[in-house]
Design a protein around this motif. Structure first.
Motif, mmCIF file in Angstrom:
data_model
loop_
_atom_site.group_PDB
_atom_site.id
_atom_site.type_symbol
_atom_site.label_atom_id
_atom_site.label_comp_id
_atom_site.label_asym_id
_atom_site.label_seq_id
_atom_site.Cartn_x
_atom_site.Cartn_y
_atom_site.Cartn_z
ATOM 1 N N LEU A 173 0.869 -1.173 0.000
ATOM 2 C CA LEU A 173 0.000 0.000 0.000
ATOM 3 C C LEU A 173 0.908 1.226 0.000
ATOM 4 C CD1 LEU A 173 -2.692 -1.030 2.656
ATOM 5 C CD2 LEU A 173 -2.595 -1.527 0.213
ATOM 6 N N ARG A 223 -5.841 -0.929 -12.587
ATOM 7 C CA ARG A 223 -6.880 0.103 -12.651
ATOM 8 C C ARG A 223 -6.274 1.449 -12.289
ATOM 9 N NH1 ARG A 223 -11.178 -3.379 -9.040
ATOM 10 N NH2 ARG A 223 -9.355 -3.425 -7.705
ATOM 11 N N TYR A 227 -10.530 9.969 -8.985
ATOM 12 C CA TYR A 227 -11.789 9.903 -8.251
ATOM 13 C C TYR A 227 -12.245 11.285 -7.784
ATOM 14 C CZ TYR A 227 -12.110 4.782 -7.343
ATOM 15 O OH TYR A 227 -12.277 3.425 -7.431
ATOM 16 N N ASN A 228 -11.296 12.079 -7.347
ATOM 17 C CA ASN A 228 -11.732 13.247 -6.567
ATOM 18 C C ASN A 228 -10.911 14.511 -6.813
ATOM 19 O OD1 ASN A 228 -13.732 14.019 -4.657
ATOM 20 N ND2 ASN A 228 -12.146 14.158 -3.060
ATOM 21 N N PHE A 238 -5.579 7.530 -7.956
ATOM 22 C CA PHE A 238 -5.711 6.149 -7.481
ATOM 23 C C PHE A 238 -5.220 5.201 -8.564
ATOM 24 C CE2 PHE A 238 -7.876 2.102 -7.330
ATOM 25 C CZ PHE A 238 -7.929 1.776 -5.983
ATOM 26 N N ASP A 240 -4.158 0.705 -8.963
ATOM 27 C CA ASP A 240 -3.805 -0.563 -8.327
ATOM 28 C C ASP A 240 -3.507 -1.592 -9.401
ATOM 29 O OD1 ASP A 240 -6.317 -1.455 -9.212
ATOM 30 O OD2 ASP A 240 -7.002 -2.075 -7.229
ATOM 31 N N ARG A 254 -1.669 -1.085 -4.173
ATOM 32 C CA ARG A 254 -2.472 0.121 -4.385
ATOM 33 C C ARG A 254 -1.602 1.335 -4.134
ATOM 34 N NH1 ARG A 254 -6.205 1.453 0.267
ATOM 35 N NH2 ARG A 254 -4.691 3.042 0.808
ATOM 36 N N ASP A 256 -1.988 5.762 -4.174
ATOM 37 C CA ASP A 256 -3.011 6.812 -4.234
ATOM 38 C C ASP A 256 -2.453 8.115 -3.688
ATOM 39 O OD1 ASP A 256 -3.907 7.368 -1.311
ATOM 40 O OD2 ASP A 256 -3.853 5.182 -1.429
ATOM 41 N N PHE A 258 -4.313 10.080 -1.489
ATOM 42 C CA PHE A 258 -5.374 10.402 -0.532
ATOM 43 C C PHE A 258 -4.907 10.443 0.922
ATOM 44 C CE2 PHE A 258 -8.072 9.167 -4.140
ATOM 45 C CZ PHE A 258 -8.954 10.237 -4.136
ATOM 46 N N PRO A 260 -4.624 11.601 4.328
ATOM 47 C CA PRO A 260 -5.330 12.708 4.985
ATOM 48 C C PRO A 260 -4.350 13.611 5.745
ATOM 49 C CG PRO A 260 -6.218 10.542 5.637
ATOM 50 C CD PRO A 260 -4.907 10.302 4.963
ATOM 51 N N ASP A 261 -4.737 14.853 5.936
ATOM 52 C CA ASP A 261 -3.864 15.809 6.621
ATOM 53 C C ASP A 261 -3.582 15.404 8.062
ATOM 54 O OD1 ASP A 261 -3.536 17.364 4.419
ATOM 55 O OD2 ASP A 261 -5.052 18.854 4.982
ATOM 56 N N VAL A 356 -11.376 3.629 -13.848
ATOM 57 C CA VAL A 356 -12.623 3.602 -13.078
ATOM 58 C C VAL A 356 -12.896 5.023 -12.595
ATOM 59 C CG1 VAL A 356 -12.387 1.186 -12.411
ATOM 60 C CG2 VAL A 356 -11.370 2.937 -10.978
ATOM 61 N N GLU A 357 -14.086 5.249 -12.054
ATOM 62 C CA GLU A 357 -14.351 6.611 -11.552
ATOM 63 C C GLU A 357 -15.454 6.623 -10.519
ATOM 64 O OE1 GLU A 357 -15.685 9.363 -14.470
ATOM 65 O OE2 GLU A 357 -17.009 7.934 -15.462
#
Lengths: 357, 357
Positions: A173, A223, A227-228, A238, A240, A254, A256, A258, A260-261, A356-357
């Motif tokens: 990861l 993939r 996403y965001n 993202f 993987d 995977r 990414d 993402f 977090p703070d 993907v989305e």
């Protein structure tokens, strides 16, 4: 409290000089990614002399020579390439430029050490392979998430000792903090950074091949998504992939953007290595909710569960081995085929990724 | 110290009666898998009366009625099915028999509660769907690794509150201890247990659909192996799969029979749920090398890293909801479509799995 983001993650120490002072002069050419500091820290700790720095942006050169006062700002890339004493050129230029620069460096009779990912196209890879064959020089890559984390070195040693039996699977990861305002323009340009499976996926595939002791693998599925972060249409936040190695070991990873703070590090990097006789988990940069210290390794075998704080134990042998390999024509640090195979599989995974989305 | 293996893992408590004593009589029919104890513990804690026990093996019945003294040994399956007061039949018979038994139970006007995985073939699933449509009764499934772990209930609540934003991905690791000498013959017979992606993969796919809030998914890739137990030629000791949900969320899971003897639980079950605003990790049965207590949940969001010991907090609402659903024709506990969709995707993953070795 947040530690530096991935781009500025530059471990220090963990090496001892393998050569006399001045015996292995290197140059830093292309300072676009902060990994150049980790690369030069590793080389310097192993005895390299950081002789030159060059980048089109003088501010980056200025920052670099503050960190490495022995380095001189070069007037041009040519000045570096034409210094006959320079043995190796290290570069963290933009990913799309790393392969071509490597070919140029090798053509000048020097070894090359690129930040990961070393290429963004299969054509660049073919050119690099041809140039290595033609020149006999080395095209090394800074797969930092294994080479520059002590828990990974420790895990490799455990596996070599048979601590978990045959390695059946590696799961990785690799979340990263986006920190978009700090990122340069190329970071959001697909053709320049290559795609997420190439950019940060490269670490993952390299560590899979290494821990599994595999020579090659097939990409089973892959993939990618944005996403965001639709405001950056060419960013992939993202990715993987699953791979199956030639020796039967399997891989999933995977990656990414993402993180977090609230996380106390740039990413909660994990690696799970499943063996026939036990398994290893690495919590590379912190142990969430438990311990901010990096390089926590967990080993479970037939007798016990064991937590091993590996920080400060095994250091980073890669850099000294690389220097000796360059000087002696050996392949202690990493074989050229392994270096390129990891790069190739990233390119293949990226090429066959379903969006993907 | 080892806790019980997965087959004998039977959580207790965590519920409160939702009906008066005697208002919801149930029967246990088919005691092949130890999950029947977890199923009946959950039902009893929610107020069900465990009225009957039946199994072809009298020793298993004897053991069962020792645990539930209110239960009477039935003389035959028919005696149970013909008791008009029995509202629901619970079964942990051999996986290949669970679907057909369910159809029989529904034909007798009773609801049915099967251990996972509820079917081993698509034909059984089609028959079960048809029988539900024809009778209007319920075919529920004990997806215990979510329904009977408090950290999973807690995680579901967090997600519903928006604690991690949109769920992008679920990764599940479901290792189990093999403990081969304790296993019955059917455990090693492929046609009877169905394959690893059906047997223990069913938990994984159900939790993916649930946490991602997805109605359906595509199996992107799947693998199975018998890496290290060739003496049991029909055993699969490893399986994994990637799925993409209809709402764009992605899933990867691995299941295996490689839990080392040194682990203080039957498996180091993990689940990572990645959201746009944070992520959750569950360490379901212990926190390796740190804490033997189960149900540790880690939440990382924009503000903090947080460890939450969820044991004893939220209980297991599924069982009470299931009882009320049976009595009132509602779908609080789980929709029938979700129950069957998870089963269907396991069957599809198993069918398209590529064998590795």
């Amino acid at each position: 409290m947040q530690k530096a983001d991935g781009m500025n993650y530059a471990p220090t120490g963990g090496g001892k000089p393998v050569v006399e002072k001045g015996a292995f002069p290197v140059a830093a050419v292309g300072l676009d990614h902060g990994h150049i500091y980790g690369m030069c820290n590793g080389l310097a700790a192993a005895g390299a002399e950081i002789r030159w720095a060059w980048d089109p942006d003088p501010a980056r050169v200025e920052q670099f020579v503050k960190t490495y006062p022995e380095a001189r700002p070069a007037r041009s890339k040519q000045e570096v390439l034409q210094d006959p004493e320079v043995r190796l050129v290290a570069s963290a230029c933009v990913p799309a430029d790393r392969g071509p620069l490597g070919c140029e460096v090798l053509a000048h009779g020097k070894d090359y050490f690129a930040d990961k990912a070393p290429m963004t196209t299969l054509e660049q890879l073919a050119a690099a392979r041809a140039q290595v064959a033609a020149t006999g020089r080395k095209f090394a890559v800074y797969y930092s998430e294994r080479l520059h984390t002590e828990c990974s070195i420790y895990a490799g040693n455990l596996i070599a000792e048979g601590a978990i039996g045959r390695v059946l699977q590696v799961i990785g990861l690799g979340p990263h903090r986006l920190n978009a305002p700090s990122r340069p323009a190329w970071f959001f340009e697909r053709e320049r950074y290559g795609g997420i499976l190439i950019d940060i996926g490269s670490h993952q595939i390299e560590q899979f091949l290494f821990f599994a002791g595999a020579g090659d693998a097939q990409v089973v599925s892959a993939r990618t998504a944005n996403y965001n972060h639709k405001q950056y249409p060419e960013l992939e936040d993202f990715g993987d992939a699953s791979l199956t190695a030639d020796n039967g070991a399997t891989n999933y990873f995977r990656v990414d953007w993402f993180t977090p703070d609230g996380l106390g590090a740039w990413g909660d990097g994990r690696c799970f290595i499943l063996g026939t006789e036990g398994y290893i988990e690495m919590r590379k940069y912190l142990d969430i909710g438990r311990d901010p210290e990096s390089d926590q390794l967990y080993l479970v075998n037939g007798r016990e569960e064991k937590r091993i704080a590996t920080h400060g134990t095994v250091g980073f042998p890669f850099f000294g081995e690389l220097i000796l390999d360059c000087l002696e024509g050996t392949e202690r640090a990493m074989t050229q085929e392994h270096t390129f195979k990891a790069a190739e599989l990233c390119l293949l995974a990226q090429a066959q990724a379903v969006q993907v989305e």
